[in-house]
Enzyme design. Structure first.
Site, PDB file in Angstrom:
ATOM      1  N   GLU A 185       2.430 -14.108 -16.741  1.00  0.00           N
ATOM      2  CA  GLU A 185       2.476 -13.951 -15.281  1.00  0.00           C
ATOM      3  C   GLU A 185       2.932 -15.234 -14.596  1.00  0.00           C
ATOM      4  O   GLU A 185       3.088 -15.282 -13.379  1.00  0.00           O
ATOM      5  CB  GLU A 185       1.094 -13.573 -14.747  1.00  0.00           C
ATOM      6  CG  GLU A 185       0.516 -12.324 -15.367  1.00  0.00           C
ATOM      7  CD  GLU A 185      -0.761 -11.883 -14.701  1.00  0.00           C
ATOM      8  OE1 GLU A 185      -0.721 -10.955 -13.895  1.00  0.00           O
ATOM      9  OE2 GLU A 185      -1.817 -12.483 -15.003  1.00  0.00           O
ATOM     10  N   ARG A 209      -7.758  -2.821 -15.335  1.00  0.00           N
ATOM     11  CA  ARG A 209      -8.135  -3.915 -14.425  1.00  0.00           C
ATOM     12  C   ARG A 209      -9.651  -3.846 -14.235  1.00  0.00           C
ATOM     13  O   ARG A 209     -10.143  -2.958 -13.541  1.00  0.00           O
ATOM     14  CB  ARG A 209      -7.455  -3.743 -13.071  1.00  0.00           C
ATOM     15  CG  ARG A 209      -5.951  -4.003 -13.072  1.00  0.00           C
ATOM     16  CD  ARG A 209      -5.402  -3.851 -11.658  1.00  0.00           C
ATOM     17  NE  ARG A 209      -4.054  -4.357 -11.503  1.00  0.00           N
ATOM     18  CZ  ARG A 209      -2.963  -3.594 -11.408  1.00  0.00           C
ATOM     19  NH1 ARG A 209      -3.061  -2.288 -11.458  1.00  0.00           N
ATOM     20  NH2 ARG A 209      -1.777  -4.141 -11.244  1.00  0.00           N
ATOM     21  N   ARG A 219      -8.073  -5.896 -19.560  1.00  0.00           N
ATOM     22  CA  ARG A 219      -7.749  -7.220 -19.012  1.00  0.00           C
ATOM     23  C   ARG A 219      -9.058  -7.846 -18.549  1.00  0.00           C
ATOM     24  O   ARG A 219      -9.786  -7.242 -17.750  1.00  0.00           O
ATOM     25  CB  ARG A 219      -6.778  -7.045 -17.848  1.00  0.00           C
ATOM     26  CG  ARG A 219      -6.008  -8.272 -17.451  1.00  0.00           C
ATOM     27  CD  ARG A 219      -6.361  -8.957 -16.159  1.00  0.00           C
ATOM     28  NE  ARG A 219      -6.526  -8.185 -14.980  1.00  0.00           N
ATOM     29  CZ  ARG A 219      -5.547  -7.943 -14.085  1.00  0.00           C
ATOM     30  NH1 ARG A 219      -4.330  -8.361 -14.265  1.00  0.00           N
ATOM     31  NH2 ARG A 219      -5.822  -7.286 -12.987  1.00  0.00           N
ATOM     32  N   CYS A 274       3.299  -4.418 -17.624  1.00  0.00           N
ATOM     33  CA  CYS A 274       2.288  -3.599 -16.956  1.00  0.00           C
ATOM     34  C   CYS A 274       2.290  -3.806 -15.441  1.00  0.00           C
ATOM     35  O   CYS A 274       1.443  -3.275 -14.750  1.00  0.00           O
ATOM     36  CB  CYS A 274       0.900  -3.897 -17.524  1.00  0.00           C
ATOM     37  SG  CYS A 274       0.375  -5.592 -17.267  1.00  0.00           S
ATOM     38  N   HIS A 304       0.833  -1.198   0.000  1.00  0.00           N
ATOM     39  CA  HIS A 304       0.000   0.000   0.000  1.00  0.00           C
ATOM     40  C   HIS A 304       0.877   1.262   0.000  1.00  0.00           C
ATOM     41  O   HIS A 304       0.630   2.213  -0.727  1.00  0.00           O
ATOM     42  CB  HIS A 304      -0.851  -0.067   1.265  1.00  0.00           C
ATOM     43  CG  HIS A 304      -1.920   0.948   1.300  1.00  0.00           C
ATOM     44  ND1 HIS A 304      -3.064   0.813   0.565  1.00  0.00           N
ATOM     45  CD2 HIS A 304      -2.014   2.121   1.950  1.00  0.00           C
ATOM     46  CE1 HIS A 304      -3.821   1.860   0.772  1.00  0.00           C
ATOM     47  NE2 HIS A 304      -3.213   2.669   1.617  1.00  0.00           N
TER      48      HIS A 304
END
Ligand code: PEP
Ligand code: MG
Length: 554
Positions: free
Chosen positions: A414, A289, A325, A485, A187
């Site tokens: 990924e 996203r 995506r 990305c 975060h």
């Protein structure tokens, strides 16, 4: 005299010097106190009052700010005002606990439930810990934990940062961020990039920094110089000024010093990010996203709702590219209607594109909505699938995308298997996009949500760079573009290395683009390749970063 240097992971570029101000410490829990029958009513009243005061304080703070910060604080206020929580606290006092322990134990129960739910929910545990500490401090009349207020701009040092504090952080007062814990996707890292503040995370030795000490934070190198010389501070300030002037003078498409084009794109993950994303100087969206539409629901959004939402984005990017995506449910993004609750290892389970095999309708509806929304929008819409492991999946996905009249279908890289066999993927689809957050997680078998594993998740890890190189080389052989990305693309020094590895586009938070654009403009493609060679030859992430930075500084 040379000053001491503490090292961590640089997650947001730039440098700043100033005095340290630490977050107020978490209140220590006193020894349990035995209550008599007569003490109970007053103890219950005091504990309930402490919870009410914390909720009221959060509501007051929510009213004083706007946007996402207000939402975070209001959600926190609701959590602490939950009657189930105060009833729990009362029950514990009635069975013999004192107020402070009753509050701590009641929060502990809620915490365990969140932790067990895993993924996104487990990441919310820090919110609960923060509320517990505030409630105990309120009950014991101790200073409220949270952001310091030394009365002048400061370098904020903390063990870790809770969302309630970071939401309130005033960029005019905070010069830089340093945390003992947290990793490259924490975060704190994301917030620092959004605010454009230099930041170093995962720096254990920052525990030794005390209020008022003088430091120079280098968020590019991941270093904190303690008691820096006036000359070091001046030189860093001059470098910053040069960087700022340079990035202000550069606009438009990304390119290296010798004109090699590198598309600079933005990541978009929530509807409230759209205005800033569209206003950014970019060639479009490299990662849209779509999960934000599906989160916090018990069923998938309707086709109409999806169309409206996608159209808003496509229209805002008319004339530019938008890489959508498809739904990436599971593991760190659990959805009750799309992911199984009984998997022992959700990160290795039915997630990403695999969800579509189990529930083909979910993907069909989404592709139809994307196709519908793209028609006449003016945006160049590309669609890619998350978590592709083998060429068969990429081929089936591409076929389904094209069946909807959508022209460009891609696969995210990924999973190490996808990078190792990237030629097979590139042959059956139109482009590849490397998600370095997950690729690091799977290459190093290190849960991306665990700050304690930050070393493995460092995007400078040479083994991760090897996998990116494989994907980029496969793309070149098959004449397909290969973008990055994940968070790696946001680091200017690493962006140069990625281009040297053969990556053709970089997608990152809007605030990071100008730093990346500047770094590229200072290097020729040959320089980028040379720097990539240095990083690949390094034995570990720290050496890779240090050597590349030393070479670029010389
Ligand atoms: C990634 O994994 O790097 C990525 C870009 O996707 P996400 O972070 O949404 O999983
Ligand atoms: Mg991912």
């Amino acid at each position: 005299m040379t000053s001491a240097v503490l090292t961590g992971i640089g997650v947001s570029a730039g440098s700043a010097a100033g005095e340290v101000a630490r977050m107020a410490p978490t209140p220590a829990l006193p020894e349990p106190r035995a209550l008599t029958e007569a003490d109970v009513p007053a103890e219950v009243a005091a504990a309930r009052d402490a919870l009410r005061q914390v909720a009221a304080d959060l509501e007051r703070r929510a009213a004083a700010v706007a946007g996402e910060a207000a939402d975070v604080l209001s959600a926190q206020a609701l959590m602490v005002a939950d009657p189930a929580l105060s009833d729990q606290v009362e029950a514990r006092i009635r069975s013999g606990s004192d107020g402070a322990h009753a509050i701590t134990d009641a929060f502990g129960e809620f915490r365990a439930a969140l932790q067990n739910a895993g993924g996104y929910f487990a990441e919310r545990v820090a919110d609960l810990d923060d509320l517990r500490d505030r409630s105990v401090a309120s009950l014991l009349d101790l200073p409220m934990p949270g952001l310091p207020d030394p009365g002048h701009p400061y370098v904020l040092v903390a063990a870790d940062l809770a969302p309630a504090d970071t939401a309130l952080l005033d960029p005019a007062q905070v010069l830089a961020l340093v945390t003992e814990r947290g990793g490259p996707t924490s975060h704190t890292a994301i917030l620092a990039k959004t605010l454009g503040l230099p930041a170093v995370v995962g720096c254990d030795s920052a525990a030794t920094l005390t209020d008022g000490s003088s430091v120079l934070v280098d968020g590019t190198a991941g270093a904190i110089h303690v008691d820096p010389s006036p000359q070091a501070v001046t030189e860093a300030a001059e470098r910053e000024e040069h960087r700022r002037r340079r990035s202000e003078s550069l606009h438009g498409p990304g390119r290296t010093a010798d004109g090699h084009p590198v598309k600079l794109l933005v990541n978009l993950g929530a509807s409230n990010e759209l205005a800033a994303a569209a206003a950014a100087d970019s060639e479009g969206v490299g990662l849209f996203r779509t999960e934000f539409l599906y989160l916090d629901r018990d069923r998938a959004p309707s086709a109409e709702e999806q169309i409206a939402s996608y159209r808003e984005v496509f229209t805002a990017f008319a004339g530019r590219r938008v890489v959508v995506r498809t739904l990436d449910a599971g593991a760190d993004k659990p959805l009750p209607f799309a992911t199984a609750a009984d998997e022992q290892n959700p990160a290795l389970g039915v997630r990403g594109l695999r969800t579509a095999t189990r529930d083909p309708e979910l993907l069909e509806t989404q592709l139809a909505a994307i196709a519908d929304a793209s028609a006449g929008s003016g945006a160049e819409v590309w669609v890619m699938a998350p978590m592709v492991s083998v060429p068969r999946e990429a081929a089936e996905f591409a076929e389904r995308v094209r069946a909807h009249g959508l022209r460009s279908a891609g696969a995210m890289v990924e999973v190490p298997a996808a990078a190792l066999r990237a030629d097979g993927l590139a042959r059956v689809c139109d482009f590849l996009s490397v998600g370095t957050n997950d690729l690091a997680q799977y290459a190093f078998a290190a849960d991306r949500t665990l700050g304690g594993l930050a070393e493995f998740l460092d995007p400078w890890q040479p083994a991760l760079l090897d996998l990116i190189r494989m994907a980029a080389e496969a793309g070149a052989r098959q004449d397909r573009p290969v973008g990055v990305c994940g968070e790696a693309a946001a680091d200017p020094a690493l962006a140069v290395v990625l281009v040297g590895l053969g990556v053709t586009s970089l997608s990152a938070a809007p605030s990071c683009l100008s730093g990346v654009r500047t770094a590229l403009a200072e290097r020729t493609l040959e320089d980028c390749r040379h720097l990539a060679g240095i990083a690949l030859a390094a034995p570990d992430a720290t050496t890779a970063r240090t050597k590349v930075l030393a070479e670029t500084a010389s």
